[in-house]
Write a protein that holds these residues in place. Structure first.
Motif, PDB file in Angstrom:
ATOM      1  N   VAL A 149       0.393  -1.064   0.089  1.00 51.77           N
ATOM      2  CA  VAL A 149       0.331  -0.127  -0.115  1.00 51.77           C
ATOM      3  C   VAL A 149       1.150   1.076  -0.251  1.00 51.77           C
ATOM      4  CG1 VAL A 149      -1.630   1.596   1.356  1.00 51.77           C
ATOM      5  CG2 VAL A 149      -1.920  -0.830   0.882  1.00 51.77           C
ATOM      6  N   MET A 150       1.584   1.035   0.746  1.00 46.30           N
ATOM      7  CA  MET A 150       2.612   2.760   1.115  1.00 46.30           C
ATOM      8  C   MET A 150       3.161   3.073  -0.486  1.00 46.30           C
ATOM      9  SD  MET A 150       5.219   3.338   4.009  1.00 46.30           S
ATOM     10  CE  MET A 150       4.044   3.715   4.962  1.00 46.30           C
ATOM     11  N   ILE A 151       4.468   2.336  -0.696  1.00 47.22           N
ATOM     12  CA  ILE A 151       4.779   2.566  -2.412  1.00 47.22           C
ATOM     13  C   ILE A 151       4.361   2.346  -3.575  1.00 47.22           C
ATOM     14  CG2 ILE A 151       6.600   0.298  -3.998  1.00 47.22           C
ATOM     15  CD1 ILE A 151       7.709   1.419  -1.725  1.00 47.22           C
ATOM     16  N   THR A 152       3.139   1.855  -3.286  1.00 41.48           N
ATOM     17  CA  THR A 152       2.059   2.029  -4.463  1.00 41.48           C
ATOM     18  C   THR A 152       1.117   3.512  -3.854  1.00 41.48           C
ATOM     19  OG1 THR A 152       0.567   0.619  -4.057  1.00 41.48           O
ATOM     20  CG2 THR A 152       2.124  -0.633  -5.802  1.00 41.48           C
ATOM     21  N   SER A 153       0.753   3.745  -3.163  1.00 36.32           N
ATOM     22  CA  SER A 153       1.109   4.918  -2.930  1.00 36.32           C
ATOM     23  C   SER A 153       0.980   5.965  -3.297  1.00 36.32           C
ATOM     24  CB  SER A 153      -0.100   5.364  -1.183  1.00 36.32           C
ATOM     25  OG  SER A 153       1.792   5.763  -0.976  1.00 36.32           O
ATOM     26  N   VAL A 183       1.303  10.187  -7.524  1.00 35.85           N
ATOM     27  CA  VAL A 183       1.975  11.693  -6.998  1.00 35.85           C
ATOM     28  C   VAL A 183       3.120  11.660  -7.090  1.00 35.85           C
ATOM     29  CG1 VAL A 183       2.199  10.408  -4.627  1.00 35.85           C
ATOM     30  CG2 VAL A 183       1.510  13.058  -4.957  1.00 35.85           C
ATOM     31  N   ARG A 184       4.015  10.700  -7.012  1.00 34.24           N
ATOM     32  CA  ARG A 184       5.414  11.255  -7.180  1.00 34.24           C
ATOM     33  C   ARG A 184       5.666  11.107  -8.798  1.00 34.24           C
ATOM     34  NH1 ARG A 184       7.568   6.207  -6.083  1.00 34.24           N
ATOM     35  NH2 ARG A 184       7.194   5.417  -8.229  1.00 34.24           N
ATOM     36  N   GLU A 185       4.417  10.827  -9.326  1.00 29.48           N
ATOM     37  CA  GLU A 185       5.408  11.272 -11.381  1.00 29.48           C
ATOM     38  C   GLU A 185       4.455  13.031 -11.491  1.00 29.48           C
ATOM     39  OE1 GLU A 185       6.590   9.261 -13.354  1.00 29.48           O
ATOM     40  OE2 GLU A 185       6.136   7.095 -13.146  1.00 29.48           O
ATOM     41  N   ARG A 186       3.475  12.652  -9.967  1.00 28.75           N
ATOM     42  CA  ARG A 186       2.719  14.600 -10.500  1.00 28.75           C
ATOM     43  C   ARG A 186       3.988  14.757 -10.308  1.00 28.75           C
ATOM     44  NH1 ARG A 186      -0.887  13.585  -7.862  1.00 28.75           N
ATOM     45  NH2 ARG A 186      -2.524  13.005  -8.756  1.00 28.75           N
ATOM     46  N   ILE A 220      -5.162   5.031  -3.675  1.00 30.89           N
ATOM     47  CA  ILE A 220      -5.138   6.674  -2.834  1.00 30.89           C
ATOM     48  C   ILE A 220      -4.081   7.298  -3.275  1.00 30.89           C
ATOM     49  CG2 ILE A 220      -3.042   6.676  -0.501  1.00 30.89           C
ATOM     50  CD1 ILE A 220      -3.657   4.134   0.869  1.00 30.89           C
ATOM     51  N   SER A 221      -2.794   7.228  -3.933  1.00 25.42           N
ATOM     52  CA  SER A 221      -2.451   7.969  -4.844  1.00 25.42           C
ATOM     53  C   SER A 221      -2.949   9.054  -5.813  1.00 25.42           C
ATOM     54  CB  SER A 221      -1.244   7.160  -6.298  1.00 25.42           C
ATOM     55  OG  SER A 221      -0.192   7.326  -6.709  1.00 25.42           O
ATOM     56  N   ASN A 222      -4.133   8.214  -6.132  1.00 24.97           N
ATOM     57  CA  ASN A 222      -5.128   8.884  -6.958  1.00 24.97           C
ATOM     58  C   ASN A 222      -5.947  10.129  -6.696  1.00 24.97           C
ATOM     59  OD1 ASN A 222      -4.818   7.898 -10.400  1.00 24.97           O
ATOM     60  ND2 ASN A 222      -5.474   6.091  -9.790  1.00 24.97           N
ATOM     61  N   GLN A 234       0.253  13.137   1.482  1.00 30.28           N
ATOM     62  CA  GLN A 234      -0.678  13.331   1.749  1.00 30.28           C
ATOM     63  C   GLN A 234      -0.689  11.725   1.122  1.00 30.28           C
ATOM     64  OE1 GLN A 234      -3.114  15.508  -1.384  1.00 30.28           O
ATOM     65  NE2 GLN A 234      -2.890  17.235   0.273  1.00 30.28           N
ATOM     66  N   ALA A 235      -0.087  11.515   0.637  1.00 30.33           N
ATOM     67  CA  ALA A 235      -0.205  10.080  -0.390  1.00 30.33           C
ATOM     68  C   ALA A 235       0.588   8.985   1.253  1.00 30.33           C
ATOM     69  CB  ALA A 235       0.700   9.473  -0.829  1.00 30.33           C
TER      70      ALA A 235
END
Length: 374
Positions: A195-199, A203-206, A280-282, A289-290
């Protein structure tokens, strides 16, 4: 497939560059397994109980009243056969089974010992220990009361104890806490890392300004979601394999179920956790925040899924919250496969819940990302 393959190559390259994080994801299961496997222990009340009363006598009802009044046993099921008792415990509906033989009342009335069998699901060693100690205490107290009355009626006559509570701990007869904890730790580790890595993925790309570059490519939204999920399925399988090997080599964890089923359901849980992380990332605007939302999911998962505390002891509100967490179903699957040796026939509700959870999370993530593109 060409577009998806290009994105997968990008994700694996990015993962390779962050070697410290990848190493932590592999080492973390070992540390947490050793720490929690040796340290955690607790107690429980309100255990769901199934009763098979072949005596149907005032004596058996009197003893059952004592079980209910203790607060440790909730008599939720009345079985018509020993096979039904077995089925209730196998599929996890009941943690305790109480079986009265047909001649129970006759033995008690004649001054002989009336045997009662108490079957305990020992896959949960914490709940099993509580059930066994309470059942023994109840039997001793009720026996003492009857003995006193008999001695008062017949002075000087010593009779046999009226109740013989025979305990049969199933699945984990030696009450090894690690057998109960290791499958839970495995699910907890997968939840925290997946959950933490993919969250952080979208948002990291953004934040790095690369999301716009992905948007202008022919990449479809579902391909982007798959590209963010698939690489970490392999990472999750590495974690699960390491955790299982540590459980077997260090704690002598038995694997009574089908190993292929175990890994198939683990992959399903990994995908569910990854889908939750992507969701969560979306909805997050920053990595902070993520991370906060991930922690907000992680803590209830640990506390309400049955990993730390038995769910039977929880208030109804928190019990229902636990039913919307994927870790809750995965723990039931793991403990059923590893300790009970049951398969899809007993675990299909949990597997179906994980499938539904994954489908909903992935669909919402794709729709949410498509909305951002528009």
């Amino acid at each position: 497939m060409i577009r998806l393959r290009a994105l997968l190559v990008k994700e694996f390259i990015q993962m390779r560059r962050d070697r410290l994080t990848f190493a932590m994801m592999v080492v973390l299961p070992v540390i947490q397994l050793l720490l929690f496997g040796f340290a955690i222990n607790t107690d429980v009340k309100h255990l769901p109980t199934v009763v098979f009363d072949q005596s149907l006598s005032p004596e058996s009802r009197d003893l059952l009243d004592s079980f209910s009044a203790s607060g440790y046993f909730d008599i939720n099921y009345i079985a018509g056969s020993f096979k039904e008792v077995n089925a209730r415990i196998d599929n996890g509906e009941a943690k305790v089974g109480v079986v009265f033989p047909p001649d129970f009342a006759e033995h008690v009335r004649s001054g002989r010992t009336g045997s009662v069998q108490v079957i305990v699901d020992a896959t949960d060693s914490m709940a099993a220990s509580s059930a066994i100690s309470t059942a023994m205490t109840i039997g001793q107290l009720r026996s003492q009361n009857i003995m006193i009355k008999r001695l008062e009626a017949v002075t000087g006559r010593v009779t046999a104890l009226p109740y013989d509570i025979r305990i049969r701990p199933w699945y984990n007869p030696d009450f090894v806490t690690a057998f109960y904890m290791v499958p839970g730790i495995m699910g907890m580790v997968l939840t925290s890392t997946m959950v933490m890595i993919t969250s952080m993925a979208i948002v990291r790309e953004r934040e790095h300004g690369t999301l716009e570059q992905l948007i202008v490519t022919p990449m479809k939204s579902y391909e982007l979601m798959l590209g963010k999920i698939i690489p970490y399925i392999f990472v999750g399988l590495v974690q699960a394999t390491v955790a299982m090997l540590v459980g077997i080599l260090v704690f002598d964890l038995p694997i009574r179920g089908n190993l292929i089923e175990l890994f198939l359901y683990t992959i399903l849980f990994i995908v569910a956790s990854l889908a939750l992380g992507i969701l969560i990332s979306n909805v997050s605007q920053t990595q902070m925040q993520a991370m906060q939302l991930s922690f907000f999911i992680f803590m209830p998962s640990v506390l309400l899924s049955g990993f730390m505390f038995p769910r039977e002891a929880m208030p109804e509100f928190f019990f229902q919250i636990g039913r919307i967490l994927p870790l809750t179903f995965y723990l039931q699957i793991m403990r059923g496969l590893v300790l009970k040796g049951v398969g899809i026939a007993a675990l299909w509700p949990q597997v179906g819940a994980l499938l539904a959870y994954t489908s909903i999370a992935v669909t919402i993530s794709i729709l949410k990302f498509r909305k951002k593109l528009a």
